[in-house]
Design a protein around this motif. Structure first.
Motif, PDB file in Angstrom:
ATOM      1  N   MET A   1       0.843  -1.051  -0.081  1.00  0.00           N
ATOM      2  CA  MET A   1      -0.091   0.109   0.100  1.00  0.00           C
ATOM      3  C   MET A   1       0.875   1.238  -0.035  1.00  0.00           C
ATOM      4  N   PRO A   2       0.501   2.224  -0.932  1.00  0.00           N
ATOM      5  CA  PRO A   2       1.689   3.216  -1.324  1.00  0.00           C
ATOM      6  C   PRO A   2       1.240   4.250  -0.067  1.00  0.00           C
ATOM      7  N   LYS A   3       2.498   4.566   0.421  1.00  0.00           N
ATOM      8  CA  LYS A   3       2.322   5.697   1.480  1.00  0.00           C
ATOM      9  C   LYS A   3       2.761   7.041   0.766  1.00  0.00           C
ATOM     10  N   ILE A  19       3.663  12.593  -4.174  1.00  0.00           N
ATOM     11  CA  ILE A  19       4.445  11.732  -4.286  1.00  0.00           C
ATOM     12  C   ILE A  19       4.700  10.564  -3.569  1.00  0.00           C
ATOM     13  N   LEU A  20       4.832   9.325  -4.019  1.00  0.00           N
ATOM     14  CA  LEU A  20       4.470   8.243  -2.944  1.00  0.00           C
ATOM     15  C   LEU A  20       5.908   7.426  -2.785  1.00  0.00           C
ATOM     16  N   HIS A  21       5.968   6.772  -1.614  1.00  0.00           N
ATOM     17  CA  HIS A  21       6.951   6.176  -1.402  1.00  0.00           C
ATOM     18  C   HIS A  21       7.076   4.603  -2.097  1.00  0.00           C
ATOM     19  N   GLU A  22       6.169   3.954  -2.610  1.00  0.00           N
ATOM     20  CA  GLU A  22       6.248   2.811  -3.409  1.00  0.00           C
ATOM     21  C   GLU A  22       5.466   3.235  -4.832  1.00  0.00           C
ATOM     22  N   PRO A  23       5.845   2.509  -5.827  1.00  0.00           N
ATOM     23  CA  PRO A  23       5.289   2.989  -7.088  1.00  0.00           C
ATOM     24  C   PRO A  23       4.130   2.383  -7.487  1.00  0.00           C
ATOM     25  N   LEU A  24       3.069   2.887  -8.213  1.00  0.00           N
ATOM     26  CA  LEU A  24       1.816   2.508  -8.520  1.00  0.00           C
ATOM     27  C   LEU A  24       2.019   1.858 -10.031  1.00  0.00           C
ATOM     28  N   THR A  25       2.946   2.217 -10.691  1.00  0.00           N
ATOM     29  CA  THR A  25       3.173   1.506 -12.072  1.00  0.00           C
ATOM     30  C   THR A  25       4.805   1.402 -12.106  1.00  0.00           C
ATOM     31  N   PHE A  57      -3.978  11.482 -13.065  1.00  0.00           N
ATOM     32  CA  PHE A  57      -2.803  10.969 -13.866  1.00  0.00           C
ATOM     33  C   PHE A  57      -1.950  10.370 -12.912  1.00  0.00           C
ATOM     34  N   TYR A  58      -1.381   9.346 -13.270  1.00  0.00           N
ATOM     35  CA  TYR A  58      -0.313   8.675 -12.372  1.00  0.00           C
ATOM     36  C   TYR A  58       0.658   7.925 -13.277  1.00  0.00           C
ATOM     37  N   VAL A  59       1.850   7.606 -12.657  1.00  0.00           N
ATOM     38  CA  VAL A  59       2.938   6.886 -13.355  1.00  0.00           C
ATOM     39  C   VAL A  59       4.002   6.725 -12.024  1.00  0.00           C
ATOM     40  N   ASP A  60       4.443   5.684 -12.125  1.00  0.00           N
ATOM     41  CA  ASP A  60       5.694   5.120 -11.096  1.00  0.00           C
ATOM     42  C   ASP A  60       5.210   5.721  -9.793  1.00  0.00           C
ATOM     43  N   ARG A  61       5.858   6.402  -9.072  1.00  0.00           N
ATOM     44  CA  ARG A  61       5.909   6.961  -7.553  1.00  0.00           C
ATOM     45  C   ARG A  61       5.114   8.167  -7.454  1.00  0.00           C
ATOM     46  N   TRP A  62       4.232   8.682  -8.332  1.00  0.00           N
ATOM     47  CA  TRP A  62       3.795   9.964  -8.336  1.00  0.00           C
ATOM     48  C   TRP A  62       2.146   9.977  -8.906  1.00  0.00           C
ATOM     49  N   ARG A  85      -3.914   5.470  -0.482  1.00  0.00           N
ATOM     50  CA  ARG A  85      -3.262   4.270   0.579  1.00  0.00           C
ATOM     51  C   ARG A  85      -3.767   2.929   0.455  1.00  0.00           C
ATOM     52  N   ALA A  86      -4.964   2.931  -0.072  1.00  0.00           N
ATOM     53  CA  ALA A  86      -5.404   1.587  -0.302  1.00  0.00           C
ATOM     54  C   ALA A  86      -4.981   1.133  -1.674  1.00  0.00           C
ATOM     55  N   ALA A  87      -4.381   1.683  -2.345  1.00  0.00           N
ATOM     56  CA  ALA A  87      -4.132   1.179  -3.732  1.00  0.00           C
ATOM     57  C   ALA A  87      -2.943   0.237  -3.360  1.00  0.00           C
ATOM     58  N   PRO A  88      -2.943  -0.973  -4.240  1.00  0.00           N
ATOM     59  CA  PRO A  88      -1.669  -1.959  -4.350  1.00  0.00           C
ATOM     60  C   PRO A  88      -0.555  -1.195  -4.877  1.00  0.00           C
TER      61      PRO A  88
END
Length: 186
Positions: A1-3, A19-25, A57-62, A85-88
């Motif tokens: 879960m991205p923080k 900006i996220l700690h883990e990537p979405l893509t 719009f999203y890519v990688d860690r943002w 936060r709920a997204a894998p």
């Protein structure tokens, strides 16, 4: 879960960059202008369920969320944080999947495909990093003769400066390799 690591303003007052700690893509962009476009994307659908969200719009860690201007950001940011936060986090994706997402326009001749590769290399080097830094990006839609059609994504999609100044700057830069090119935002 991205923080969420940080939330940044963008030049577009109606867009925020998360900006996220883990990537979405892994290198694959997701850009949606409305809930119908996002119906098969769990994260984007959840964001569009939030009143006033008009673009995702999203890519990688943002991730960039644009609103319609009908609400203040403090409350909207709290609502947006929940589905993020709920997204894998992104699963490891193969190089083939990422490569398939690269810009290739099937109808182009071999010569025009080479031109497009040169154009994209210049955009990757000098334009996209700045747009991505501001929570947006651009996607090449078509190359027809001397006309390059681009589509702004994320915060750039509804930003007044992207339609005027940024578009002219892109055209001037591309004219260093394609002197007669005209760039049109679609």
């Amino acid at each position: 879960m991205p923080k969420i690591v940080e939330i940044e303003d963008t030049p577009n007052p109606n867009a925020m960059k998360f900006i996220l700690h883990e990537p979405l893509t892994w290198g694959i962009t997701h850009s949606y202008d409305n809930a119908e476009q996002a119906k098969d994307d769990v994260l984007a659908s959840a964001l569009f369920d939030i009143e006033h969200v008009s673009n995702v719009f999203y890519v990688d860690r943002w991730l960039t969320v644009t609103q319609d201007g009908g609400t203040d950001w403090p409350e909207l940011k709290r609502l947006i944080a929940v589905p993020i936060r709920a997204a894998p986090a992104a699963d490891a994706q193969s190089a083939t999947t990422v490569a398939a997402a690269s810009t290739v326009i099937a109808e182009l001749s071999g010569e025009d495909q080479q031109r497009l590769e040169q154009i994209n290399a210049l955009l990757d080097e000098q334009i996209r990093p700045a747009l991505q830094g501001d929570g947006g990006d651009l996607h090449v839609v078509d190359l027809a003769g001397n006309y390059l059609s681009i589509h702004y994504q994320g915060a750039c999609g509804s930003c007044p400066s992207s339609i005027a100044g940024t578009l002219k700057s892109i055209e001037n830069l591309l004219r260093t390799i394609e002197p007669d090119i005209e760039v049109v935002a679609v």
